[in-house]
Design an enzyme around this catalytic site. Sequence first.
Site, PDB file in Angstrom:
ATOM      1  N   CYS A 222       0.828  -1.265  -0.166  1.00 45.01           N
ATOM      2  CA  CYS A 222      -0.041   0.098   0.147  1.00 45.01           C
ATOM      3  C   CYS A 222       0.869   1.152  -0.173  1.00 45.01           C
ATOM      4  O   CYS A 222       1.757   1.453   1.070  1.00 45.01           O
ATOM      5  CB  CYS A 222      -0.772  -0.014   1.228  1.00 45.01           C
ATOM      6  N   CYS A 225       0.132   3.198   3.528  1.00 45.07           N
ATOM      7  CA  CYS A 225       0.407   2.751   4.854  1.00 45.07           C
ATOM      8  C   CYS A 225       1.425   1.758   4.873  1.00 45.07           C
ATOM      9  O   CYS A 225       2.217   1.328   5.885  1.00 45.07           O
ATOM     10  CB  CYS A 225      -0.725   2.202   5.568  1.00 45.07           C
ATOM     11  N   CYS A 244      -6.540  -2.364   0.399  1.00 43.63           N
ATOM     12  CA  CYS A 244      -5.536  -2.365   1.544  1.00 43.63           C
ATOM     13  C   CYS A 244      -6.477  -2.819   2.715  1.00 43.63           C
ATOM     14  O   CYS A 244      -7.303  -2.134   3.156  1.00 43.63           O
ATOM     15  CB  CYS A 244      -4.874  -1.045   1.819  1.00 43.63           C
ATOM     16  N   CYS A 247      -5.557   0.210   5.871  1.00 46.14           N
ATOM     17  CA  CYS A 247      -6.179   1.672   6.058  1.00 46.14           C
ATOM     18  C   CYS A 247      -7.254   1.809   5.011  1.00 46.14           C
ATOM     19  O   CYS A 247      -7.901   3.069   5.024  1.00 46.14           O
ATOM     20  CB  CYS A 247      -4.925   2.527   5.326  1.00 46.14           C
ATOM     21  N   ASP A 354      23.099  -1.866 -16.816  1.00 45.42           N
ATOM     22  CA  ASP A 354      22.870  -2.859 -15.921  1.00 45.42           C
ATOM     23  C   ASP A 354      21.870  -3.800 -16.438  1.00 45.42           C
ATOM     24  O   ASP A 354      20.720  -3.379 -16.571  1.00 45.42           O
ATOM     25  CB  ASP A 354      22.162  -2.392 -14.539  1.00 45.42           C
TER      26      ASP A 354
END
Length: 445
Positions: A222, A225, A244, A247, A354
């Site tokens: 989330c 939160c 979520c 929250c 990379d």
Amino acid sequence: MGKIKFIDRLRLGFAVSVAKSVTFGVRSLRLGAASVLPGSIARRIEPQLLQLLSQQVKNGVILIAGTNGKTTTSLLLCEILQRQGYRVAHNSTGANLENGLMTALMENSNLLGKLDVDYAILEVDENIVPLVLAPIQPKLILCLNLFRDQLDRYGEVDTISKRWTKAIATLPSQTIVVANADDPTICYLGQQLSQQKVSFFGLNEPENYLEAIPHAVDSIYCPKCGHALNYKGVYLSHMGEYSCPSCGFSRSQPTLDSSEWQQILVGLYNKYNTLAAATAAKELGVDEVIIRDAIPNFQAAFGRAEELKINGKNVRILLSKNPVGTNETIRVVTQSSDTTTLLVLNDKIQDGEDVSWIWDVDTEKLVERGGTLVVSGDRAYDMALRLRYSESSPQSNFNLIVQENLRQAINTALERTPLNETLHILPTYTAMLDVREALTGRKIR
């Protein structure tokens, strides 16, 4: 141009004239597309170049930002607006850093730096969004997605998202933001913008859920939160329907019902591109009939699901420059009945030096289906090793061919492609440019 000071007008005109001379010289000598250098030079003459050009766009500038899909989405939106009768400037070469944006705007101006267009569509590298918002003051910002892309250049997606949110929040209330509801990070960004008008796009197609969350996933926690999100289903990477449990943060409702819209090109990722452009066009007041008419007539950008006919064989180029994008192009390949694939891995600056990201790609799906896999590019042996490690058993039914020379690799792959099948080529960005030059004899820079 009436609001521009006389001295700025003179300097702007001189800067643009010099830039156009550079463009003419570069293209006459066939040194490239001149999509960046003119802007770099003109900017030294007039540091406020981007602002002075942007403020002349009659209906405003549209910024398109995100990790994947910028070029395809911007091309579709450009076509839609042109069908509505608008004159549109666009950085169609894909040069999406500041110098490229300025070059694209100057391309559409006269020698005095006067710009006569209704809209400017600028696809913008995700890392420079906060730098260009103030001088450009966009009419609309289209936020597509955020994935890990070039590990040696950019930070984590939540860092970029926070920078976007902080910068966009300073824009005036008439700014329109169109955000991807299925990307938790982008969705939360949109929900945080209380001053601007925000619309969302996303999918409503449970039949296209993946069986499991893929390895190439970035944001399953989330953004509000930090708790793990509950997913009802995932479409690609971390994008899907979620909420979520801690929250209460959840996915916003998209403006358009995706099941009622056909898509451009192949691949589920192009459904997102379609919905993004269509939602933005609706917010700009374009007639829905015109939007729907543009979709089936859309032509692919170079390297983005572009289809060519080479020596009587069908070829499809699917740009594959990061884990999420490559997983989606692999999904396109594995959903077909075609048996030959060419993978080209480069590690130049534009690709990202990379290449460890290939270990987050679900190459097992390519190996499991069998067929012929040809690999080439600067890091051909890295890709070959990744494919070997994808084997579930020593008796895996696939034929791996490593060919360092790209032209020979293309010829080998074409030879192995039956007449009734399509050769899929999955290149990184610079590799895509090399592939197109080898196939068509034309450079794109």
